[in-house]
Design a protein around this motif. Structure first.
Motif, PDB file in Angstrom:
ATOM      1  N   ASP A   1      44.425   4.616  -8.886  1.00  0.00           N
ATOM      2  CA  ASP A   1      45.887   4.476  -8.867  1.00  0.00           C
ATOM      3  C   ASP A   1      46.238   4.554  -7.212  1.00  0.00           C
ATOM      4  O   ASP A   1      45.818   5.564  -6.582  1.00  0.00           O
ATOM      5  CB  ASP A   1      46.612   5.493  -9.588  1.00  0.00           C
ATOM      6  CG  ASP A   1      48.007   5.352  -9.528  1.00  0.00           C
ATOM      7  OD1 ASP A   1      48.501   4.589  -8.551  1.00  0.00           O
ATOM      8  OD2 ASP A   1      48.866   5.960 -10.392  1.00  0.00           O
ATOM      9  N   HIS A   2      46.682   3.303  -6.746  1.00  0.00           N
ATOM     10  CA  HIS A   2      46.865   3.291  -5.115  1.00  0.00           C
ATOM     11  C   HIS A   2      48.064   4.371  -4.739  1.00  0.00           C
ATOM     12  O   HIS A   2      48.170   4.541  -3.543  1.00  0.00           O
ATOM     13  CB  HIS A   2      47.223   1.833  -4.772  1.00  0.00           C
ATOM     14  CG  HIS A   2      48.546   1.486  -5.126  1.00  0.00           C
ATOM     15  ND1 HIS A   2      48.545   0.742  -6.279  1.00  0.00           N
ATOM     16  CD2 HIS A   2      49.522   1.197  -4.510  1.00  0.00           C
ATOM     17  CE1 HIS A   2      49.751   0.135  -6.443  1.00  0.00           C
ATOM     18  NE2 HIS A   2      50.597   0.653  -5.429  1.00  0.00           N
ATOM     19  N   GLU A   3      48.784   4.854  -5.740  1.00  0.00           N
ATOM     20  CA  GLU A   3      49.899   5.813  -5.368  1.00  0.00           C
ATOM     21  C   GLU A   3      49.424   7.202  -5.617  1.00  0.00           C
ATOM     22  O   GLU A   3      50.109   8.107  -5.198  1.00  0.00           O
ATOM     23  CB  GLU A   3      51.226   5.377  -6.477  1.00  0.00           C
ATOM     24  CG  GLU A   3      51.732   4.032  -6.641  1.00  0.00           C
ATOM     25  CD  GLU A   3      52.906   4.027  -7.049  1.00  0.00           C
ATOM     26  OE1 GLU A   3      53.388   4.926  -7.471  1.00  0.00           O
ATOM     27  OE2 GLU A   3      53.596   2.701  -7.275  1.00  0.00           O
ATOM     28  N   ARG A   4      48.036   7.124  -5.957  1.00  0.00           N
ATOM     29  CA  ARG A   4      47.565   8.979  -5.885  1.00  0.00           C
ATOM     30  C   ARG A   4      46.452   9.024  -4.944  1.00  0.00           C
ATOM     31  O   ARG A   4      45.658   8.233  -4.909  1.00  0.00           O
ATOM     32  CB  ARG A   4      47.053   8.929  -7.539  1.00  0.00           C
ATOM     33  CG  ARG A   4      46.578  10.317  -7.762  1.00  0.00           C
ATOM     34  CD  ARG A   4      45.926  10.482  -9.115  1.00  0.00           C
ATOM     35  NE  ARG A   4      44.520   9.561  -8.998  1.00  0.00           N
ATOM     36  CZ  ARG A   4      44.284   8.545  -9.871  1.00  0.00           C
ATOM     37  NH1 ARG A   4      45.193   8.170 -10.809  1.00  0.00           N
ATOM     38  NH2 ARG A   4      43.135   8.033  -9.878  1.00  0.00           N
TER      39      ARG A   4
ATOM     40  N   GLN B   1      40.897   7.765  -4.044  1.00  0.00           N
ATOM     41  CA  GLN B   1      41.347   7.673  -2.787  1.00  0.00           C
ATOM     42  C   GLN B   1      41.265   9.021  -2.016  1.00  0.00           C
ATOM     43  O   GLN B   1      41.515  10.031  -2.741  1.00  0.00           O
ATOM     44  CB  GLN B   1      42.659   7.186  -2.645  1.00  0.00           C
ATOM     45  CG  GLN B   1      43.529   7.017  -1.380  1.00  0.00           C
ATOM     46  CD  GLN B   1      44.874   6.281  -1.448  1.00  0.00           C
ATOM     47  OE1 GLN B   1      45.641   6.180  -0.479  1.00  0.00           O
ATOM     48  NE2 GLN B   1      45.518   6.072  -2.547  1.00  0.00           N
TER      49      GLN B   1
ATOM     50  N   ASP C   1      53.235  11.768   0.156  1.00  0.00           N
ATOM     51  CA  ASP C   1      52.824  11.212  -1.045  1.00  0.00           C
ATOM     52  C   ASP C   1      53.546  10.063  -1.038  1.00  0.00           C
ATOM     53  O   ASP C   1      54.849   9.862  -0.717  1.00  0.00           O
ATOM     54  CB  ASP C   1      52.864  12.233  -2.057  1.00  0.00           C
ATOM     55  CG  ASP C   1      51.817  13.241  -2.075  1.00  0.00           C
ATOM     56  OD1 ASP C   1      50.809  13.165  -1.578  1.00  0.00           O
ATOM     57  OD2 ASP C   1      52.155  14.301  -3.072  1.00  0.00           O
ATOM     58  N   GLY C   2      52.659   8.951  -1.726  1.00  0.00           N
ATOM     59  CA  GLY C   2      53.513   7.656  -1.979  1.00  0.00           C
ATOM     60  C   GLY C   2      52.357   6.619  -1.836  1.00  0.00           C
ATOM     61  O   GLY C   2      51.078   6.639  -1.695  1.00  0.00           O
ATOM     62  N   PRO C   3      52.804   5.369  -2.267  1.00  0.00           N
ATOM     63  CA  PRO C   3      51.820   4.301  -2.443  1.00  0.00           C
ATOM     64  C   PRO C   3      51.171   3.773  -1.185  1.00  0.00           C
ATOM     65  O   PRO C   3      52.007   3.587  -0.110  1.00  0.00           O
ATOM     66  CB  PRO C   3      52.578   3.020  -3.319  1.00  0.00           C
ATOM     67  CG  PRO C   3      53.934   3.135  -2.873  1.00  0.00           C
ATOM     68  CD  PRO C   3      54.157   4.838  -2.815  1.00  0.00           C
ATOM     69  N   MET C   4      49.924   3.410  -1.357  1.00  0.00           N
ATOM     70  CA  MET C   4      49.346   2.644   0.050  1.00  0.00           C
ATOM     71  C   MET C   4      50.047   1.174  -0.078  1.00  0.00           C
ATOM     72  O   MET C   4      50.474   0.734  -0.876  1.00  0.00           O
ATOM     73  CB  MET C   4      47.897   2.640  -0.213  1.00  0.00           C
ATOM     74  CG  MET C   4      47.208   3.920   0.128  1.00  0.00           C
ATOM     75  SD  MET C   4      47.320   4.371   1.674  1.00  0.00           S
ATOM     76  CE  MET C   4      46.094   3.506   2.427  1.00  0.00           C
ATOM     77  N   ASP C   5      49.588   0.455   1.006  1.00  0.00           N
ATOM     78  CA  ASP C   5      50.050  -0.966   1.309  1.00  0.00           C
ATOM     79  C   ASP C   5      49.248  -1.817   0.298  1.00  0.00           C
ATOM     80  O   ASP C   5      48.285  -1.897   0.708  1.00  0.00           O
ATOM     81  CB  ASP C   5      50.060  -1.315   2.666  1.00  0.00           C
ATOM     82  CG  ASP C   5      50.469  -2.684   2.850  1.00  0.00           C
ATOM     83  OD1 ASP C   5      50.711  -3.555   2.066  1.00  0.00           O
ATOM     84  OD2 ASP C   5      50.423  -3.089   3.979  1.00  0.00           O
TER      85      ASP C   5
END
Length: 548
Positions: free
Chosen positions: A406-409, A500, A513-517
């Motif tokens: 999960d790219h947001e984690r 990640q 914390d937050g999503p990657m590009d």
């Protein structure tokens, strides 16, 4: 010899004959554990090793008489005055793999991939132009460089029709060796890489670290795969036993010229999505002098080598008497629920004298320059972590610590300066290949058996229902940022087996914390219904990939 790629029947083989005792010492324990369990799973109603290749021969398996064209010298871009500026255009291209016409995805039209050659301290300026119908990007595998911004940012996606400029500053202290670069477009990295989106990256200096290799002829071997499905299109899922076209530098069965008594430095890079290469050379042995870009502390002579997806290996080959000798990728088997790959003749080494040249000089004693390979200190370990690989055969999902990517984690946060020990556990019935971006590591043990220090690496095979313990030093401020660790069998990565990590400056703290590009991930996958036009049919003639 078949004139077309034939539809292949579905089949399963749960038995394999192997020779792990001939592998280098660093691979024997893992290979024995993994393949031994695979063997134990075989039994009733299955084909034997000898039956497999006779029942399901590979149409890409050519006889020695086909070795007419010499091994291609890949297209190379070399740095000057500390800089290398290059533009790579990614586009869907029809290419010839021997007599098979396939619709690949290449950089600058070269399926075998270009070579980028740099020195420690150089800066790589790489412009990626995306002509594909889906997003893509580039990861610079094995480099200890910044993962942020326009660096080795494997999470930044470049959309169709877009351009992105990478700037990769190679530290002056960077380890020389064979690295590579490839697409890292999560959820369809497997298909893009299989199409051809990869190339070799050399940081000069390995021969200075292993002085006996300085005068030797260097040969690069980019090992690639293309798996056509029953209709000749690229396989959505090349598993478990589909036909695979294996190539070297985009060629089928090239000729490798050498003189009797001559020693050459062969530099293998497995640039495949999923394929293991178990290589043997008729009548000859390999002396392993490097692995994953670094010299091995104890060179060893073996009868065959096993190279998994993303791994690299430097070997010495000394030619015997005049004659022709096959380089063979022997049949491989990755476990009861894994993949089965038929054997294939890869190349023909032709040893013949050259009266115009003086006799080859004998190989100098093999030594590694002092201080090149140093164990990671273990007197103070800041953290111990478990990374568990598992999968669900029903859903087809793959997990790290019971979670899909999960790219947001952010799964792991590490303060800069930590030295840690990780246990990589395989809870499944097939092999996995652990890889972490930005850092190398030291293998400490395999399934509880200590492994003597033989150099750092950036990949390791994790045996079936076994584990590998490694030590990592997160001490280089260059690597501050977020990056990934994952299984480098890309079918597994695409289906969730990636996580990640963030290395942060403890004086500043981790990023919010937050999503990657992940811009561009909404675009169509390569080979989707709207774009899939690939074929793998013979044109009836032999054609060879051009690297001019």
């Amino acid at each position: 010899m078949q004139s077309d790629v034939q539809p292949l029947p579905g089949y399963a083989v749960n038995s394999a004959a192997d020779r792990p005792g001939l592998l280098p010492r660093w691979a024997r324990v893992a290979a024995a554990a993994a393949l031994g369990l695979a063997l134990a799973a075989g039994g009733r109603g299955v084909a034997t090793a000898s039956q497999f290749d006779s029942l399901f021969p590979s149409p890409a398996n050519l006889p020695p008489s086909a070795a007419v064209e010499p091994l291609a010298t890949p297209m190379e871009y070399r740095s000057e005055n500390g800089q290398l500026s290059v533009t790579l255009e990614a586009r869907a291209d029809p290419v010839m793999l021997g007599r098979f016409k396939v619709e690949g995805a290449t950089y600058n039209g070269v399926y075998g991939g270009p070579v980028l050659r740099l020195k420690p301290g150089d800066v790589l300026h790489l412009r990626l132009v995306n002509h594909l119908a889906q997003a893509t990007n580039i990861h610079f595998h094995g480099l200890a460089v910044s993962p942020q911004g326009h660096g080795d940012n494997a999470m930044h996606m470049v959309g169709p029709g877009e351009t992105w400029d990478y700037e990769i500053a190679i530290p002056k202290t960077h380890a020389p060796g064979v690295y590579w670069f490839h697409t890292h477009a999560h959820s369809f990295a497997e298909r893009q890489l299989m199409g051809g989106l990869s190339g070799t990256l050399i940081i000069d200096g390995f021969q200075d670290e292993v002085p006996a290799t300085r005068s030797l002829k260097e040969r690069l071997f980019a090992l690639k795969e293309f798996s056509p499905d029953r209709k000749g299109n690229i396989n959505q899922v090349p598993k478990p036993n589909n036909f695979v076209i294996k190539t070297i530098n985009g060629q089928l069965m090239p000729r490798i010229d050498i003189r009797p008594g001559e020693t050459q430095l062969w530099r293998f890079s497995d640039q495949t999505a999923n394929t293991y290469f178990r290589l043997a050379l008729d009548g000859h042995a390999f002396t392993v002098v490097g692995r994953d870009s670094r010299p091995v502390v104890h060179p060893e002579t073996v009868r065959e080598v096993m190279i998994g997806p993303s791994q690299r290996m430097d070997v010495l080959v000394t030619a015997g008497a005049a004659g022709a000798y096959k380089l063979v990728a022997e049949r491989t088997f990755t476990g009861p629920i894994g993949d089965q790959f038929a054997s294939q003749n890869m190349a023909l080494m032709v040893s013949r004298p050259d009266p115009s040249q003086p006799p080859p000089a004998p190989l100098a004693p093999l030594t590694v320059k002092a201080g090149v390979e140093i164990p990671i200190p273990g007197d103070h370990i800041d953290a111990q972590r478990l990374v568990s690989f598992s999968e669900d055969p029903v859903t087809g999902l793959f997990f790290i610590n019971h979670a899909t990517f999960d790219h947001e984690r952010v799964d792991v946060k590490v303060p800069l300066g930590n030295i840690e020990e990780w246990t990589i556990r395989n809870a499944s019935a097939e092999l996995h290949v652990f890889h972490i971006h930005q850092v190398g590591f030291q293998v400490l043990s395999v399934s509880g058996k200590p492994v003597p220090f033989d150099g750092l690496q950036d990949t390791v095979n994790v045996p079936i229902h076994g584990e590998v313990k490694i030590r990592l030093a997160f001490t280089d401020p260059t690597i501050i940022g977020r990056f990934m660790f994952h299984c480098h069998i890309l079918e597994h990565e695409d289906k969730g087996m990636m996580a990640q990590i963030e290395v942060y400056d403890p004086k500043v703290g981790p990023m919010p914390d937050g999503p990657m590009d992940m811009t561009g991930m909404e675009h169509a996958h390569m080979g989707g219904a709207e774009s899939q036009s690939s074929t793998a049919t013979s044109n009836g003639n032999t054609a060879h990939a051009s690297h001019d």
